[in-house]
Design a protein around this motif. Structure first.
Motif, PDB file in Angstrom:
ATOM      1  N   TYR A  48     -52.194   0.211 -31.038  1.00  0.00           N
ATOM      2  CA  TYR A  48     -51.379  -1.093 -31.207  1.00  0.00           C
ATOM      3  C   TYR A  48     -49.953  -0.839 -30.821  1.00  0.00           C
ATOM      4  O   TYR A  48     -49.255  -1.539 -30.252  1.00  0.00           O
ATOM      5  CB  TYR A  48     -51.504  -1.471 -32.837  1.00  0.00           C
ATOM      6  N   PHE A  49     -49.356   0.521 -31.366  1.00  0.00           N
ATOM      7  CA  PHE A  49     -48.013   0.919 -31.006  1.00  0.00           C
ATOM      8  C   PHE A  49     -47.738   0.814 -29.657  1.00  0.00           C
ATOM      9  O   PHE A  49     -46.527   0.812 -28.854  1.00  0.00           O
ATOM     10  CB  PHE A  49     -47.685   1.935 -31.891  1.00  0.00           C
ATOM     11  N   LEU A  50     -48.856   1.468 -28.911  1.00  0.00           N
ATOM     12  CA  LEU A  50     -48.595   1.771 -27.482  1.00  0.00           C
ATOM     13  C   LEU A  50     -48.613   0.579 -26.535  1.00  0.00           C
ATOM     14  O   LEU A  50     -47.678   0.359 -25.717  1.00  0.00           O
ATOM     15  CB  LEU A  50     -49.771   2.469 -26.915  1.00  0.00           C
ATOM     16  N   ALA A  51     -49.420  -0.537 -27.139  1.00  0.00           N
ATOM     17  CA  ALA A  51     -49.287  -1.904 -26.553  1.00  0.00           C
ATOM     18  C   ALA A  51     -48.190  -2.468 -26.599  1.00  0.00           C
ATOM     19  O   ALA A  51     -47.669  -3.470 -25.605  1.00  0.00           O
ATOM     20  CB  ALA A  51     -50.759  -2.598 -26.986  1.00  0.00           C
ATOM     21  N   SER A  52     -47.537  -2.389 -27.880  1.00  0.00           N
ATOM     22  CA  SER A  52     -46.190  -3.170 -28.376  1.00  0.00           C
ATOM     23  C   SER A  52     -45.129  -2.412 -28.335  1.00  0.00           C
ATOM     24  O   SER A  52     -44.088  -2.586 -29.067  1.00  0.00           O
ATOM     25  CB  SER A  52     -46.598  -3.983 -29.562  1.00  0.00           C
TER      26      SER A  52
END
Length: 388
Positions: free
Chosen positions: A210-214
């Motif tokens: 999630y952190f990587l995508a956002s």
């Protein structure tokens, strides 16, 4: 005179108008009208902020609020630790996304590619490596009592054992077969520990993805909290900190992978192929820990080598002494030169403080955190002092 008298009469106060009688059947309104202010008395003087009661009350209220916030943070410390670890892993994968974007790939496709590769790597490791490691750990456990018997044949070890009975106690503990259960609190404790570890790993993987995508939207939202006049500088400093953290995490993974692969090849060549995968995984995992991790892994492998065969143990000792010199002076400086610029004393102090606060995880996160703090001090405080 008559005209002047008429003007004075006209300029004088007007006579009160006659009150219009209220209509029949309607009562006269004797209360205050909506626009009128009711007389509630004269306001008193403001509170004296230096009064002892005022200071004591609001000081106590502030102390209670701080205590409540501290206890709340402690109660969710495990969750916050998972979030921090996920952020560092996402920062470590972010350079791969940026590298794909620089080669012309769309960002969404680059993020998807890195996520798929990450999940495939985790899945292959779980399916292919974990069973092998489990079998080899079981084999090490079964052979450990025999190794203790071999150690007892040494005269010096026999003298120590006669005084303290260390080997006898350790052999009985291992041969009993219940030392793992005792370590985790019995069968129920083992099950709960395994379930807890799997749950934490799942949460870390989900949060990392999630952190990587956002990553870009999260950075933009955080940078908007800064004043508009300083937002550009805050964004540049934040990007530099993120790049440093990502470079350290990815660099530490590369260094640990090199240690694990070299140990795997060496152990197969030297004759410890029965435990090669498990021991190489232990070396790679411990090599991530700053300062002492590589030494601990080398001691474990060398001890098992000496217990198996003194010649193998001597070969392990020579190999790891040579390899640590190569890693410390060749591999590590080249991998970390672009991400971490810290003096040696700062690295040691940061690792010790991090280990004291959060254990192994703290030691892992201490060095990039110290590098980020030192960079901010140089770019903000030192530069301000230079222009003062």
């Amino acid at each position: 005179m008559s005209g002047t008298h008429a003007d004075e009469v006209a300029d004088g106060p007007e006579a009160p108008a006659e009150e219009t009688p209220a209509p029949d059947g309607a009562a006269a309104d004797s209360g205050p009208k909506p626009g009128d202010r009711e007389d509630l008395g004269t306001p008193g003087p403001p509170l004296d902020r230096r009064a002892p009661f005022y200071l004591g009350f609001f000081g106590g209220l502030g102390a209670l609020t701080a205590w409540w916030l501290g206890s709340t943070l402690l109660s969710i410390s495990s969750t916050l630790l998972l979030v921090v670890v996920s952020l560092f892993l996402a920062a470590g994968l972010h350079p791969a996304v940026e590298a794909l974007v620089r080669r012309g790939m769309r960002r969404s496709l680059a993020v998807l590619t890195v996520i798929v590769v990450f999940l495939v790597a985790v899945g292959l490791f779980t399916v292919a490596i974990v069973p092998v490691i489990t079998d080899q750990v079981a084999a090490i456990t079964q052979n450990a009592p025999g190794w203790f018997d071999q150690l007892q044949r040494n005269e010096r070890v026999q003298q120590l054992n006669e005084e303290y009975q260390v080997l006898d106690k350790a052999r009985d503990y291992l041969s009993g077969g219940d030392f793992v259960g005792t370590l985790f609190g019995g069968a129920l404790g083992i099950g709960l520990a395994v379930l807890g570890a799997l749950f934490n790993a799942f949460i870390i993987v989900v949060l990392t993805l999630y952190f990587l995508a956002s990553m870009n939207s999260t950075k933009a939202a955080l940078y908007q909290l800064a004043p508009a006049s300083r937002r550009e500088r805050v964004a540049k400093l934040g990007d530099r900190v993120l790049a440093g953290v990502g470079g350290y995490v990815s660099g530490a993974f590369v260094v640990a992978l090199a240690a694990g692969l070299s140990s795997l090849v060496f152990l197969f060549v030297v004759g410890l192929g029965e435990y090669a995968v498990a021991l190489a995984f232990v070396v790679a995992l411990l090599d991530v820990i700053p300062m002492i991790g590589a030494t601990i892994g080398a001691v474990i492998v060398t001890a098992i080598g000496f217990a198996t065969d003194p010649t193998i143990g001597l070969a392990c000792l020579i190999f790891y002494v040579v390899y640590q010199q190569v890693e410390n002076y060749v591999i590590y400086p080249r991998v970390m030169s672009r991400s971490v610029d810290l003096p040696g004393a700062v690295i040691v102090i940061a690792a010790l403080v991090g280990a004291a606060l959060l254990g192994v995880v703290g030691a892992l996160l201490a060095i990039p955190t110290a590098a980020a703090i030192l960079m901010l001090v140089r770019e903000v405080f030192v530069r301000r002092q230079d222009t003062a």
